[in-house]
Design an enzyme around this catalytic site. Sequence first.
Site, PDB file in Angstrom:
ATOM      1  N   CYS A  75       0.868  -1.177   0.000  1.00 27.64           N
ATOM      2  CA  CYS A  75       0.000   0.000   0.000  1.00 27.64           C
ATOM      3  C   CYS A  75       0.901   1.221   0.000  1.00 27.64           C
ATOM      4  O   CYS A  75       1.612   1.473   0.979  1.00 27.64           O
ATOM      5  CB  CYS A  75      -0.930   0.007   1.213  1.00 27.64           C
ATOM      6  SG  CYS A  75      -1.943   1.506   1.315  1.00 27.64           S
ATOM      7  N   CYS A 222      -4.996   6.114  -4.038  1.00 27.77           N
ATOM      8  CA  CYS A 222      -4.313   4.815  -4.019  1.00 27.77           C
ATOM      9  C   CYS A 222      -2.914   5.015  -4.574  1.00 27.77           C
ATOM     10  O   CYS A 222      -2.747   5.308  -5.763  1.00 27.77           O
ATOM     11  CB  CYS A 222      -5.084   3.784  -4.844  1.00 27.77           C
ATOM     12  SG  CYS A 222      -4.260   2.168  -4.940  1.00 27.77           S
TER      13      CYS A 222
END
EC number: 5.1.1.7
Length: 295
Positions: A75, A222
């Site tokens: 991530c 993201c």
Amino acid sequence: MLIEFTKMHGLGNDFMVIDLVTQRLDLTKDLVQLLGDRHLGIGFDQLLVVEPPMRPDVDFSYRIFNTDGTEVEQCGNGARCFARFVQARKLSFKQRLRVETASGIISLTTDRYGWVEVDMGKPKFEPSEIPFTPRAITKIQNAYHLDVNGTPVQLYVANMGNPHAVIKVDDVLDADVETLGKAIESHPAFPERVNVGFMQIMNQRHIRLRVFERGVGETQACGTGACAAVAIGIREGWLDEGEDVRAQLYGGSMVIKWQPGYSVMMTGPTAFVYEGVFSPDGLMAQAGIKPNPES
């Protein structure tokens, strides 16, 4: 037993961060799901966990969980928050950290303004590296035509530590992110599911992007999705290689740079929201789940 945590976000992509260097907690799937519930728990896009290193050449282990309780490989926005968190908790005073994720080692560098640059590693494009099984799927150069509920969809694939499919669109505001993103995320051609990005090219150094994240849904931002989209854009000749490319998402903008053959570099801000404590046994009891006697 009470466990301390911190809420943070990177461009609106929000995280619950737990220090398991100085605390102890058995993170079961049930507990992660409860913590991720925005009504019954804390709520987050991902749970980030700081653990002691498992090898001598890294500073920490970095684990990431989605709200459905699954552990994921990477991530990018979370990596930036991870770096700021360990410094704020005085777990490390280094400006440059090496941390181990499920997909490998990444480097995190914090500047004096609190922005963090992350060496995200080299992108992978081969189907077996995504993983992606394009059997009976039409390929034209680097693009694949995937049958989604009877409709052909042209997409590109990349792995930035986790799998991404990217669709080039004329206007991200008109993109059917919820329906199409959900259908592609769980398409049989992606055996481990996939994050789905919708990219609009503004110019050779600016994209707009929306991402439907695997196991989460659409998020405000993201980081790995931005890296995948820019890398694909450079590979296709739509974006400038070796230059700062602005990736604009709902939560704000980050800067991505990639020279083919080298690592993708991502730079962006982070923010602390609040700190708190929770009782694992209390949450489990309220949900009618028998607590782990060892927790």
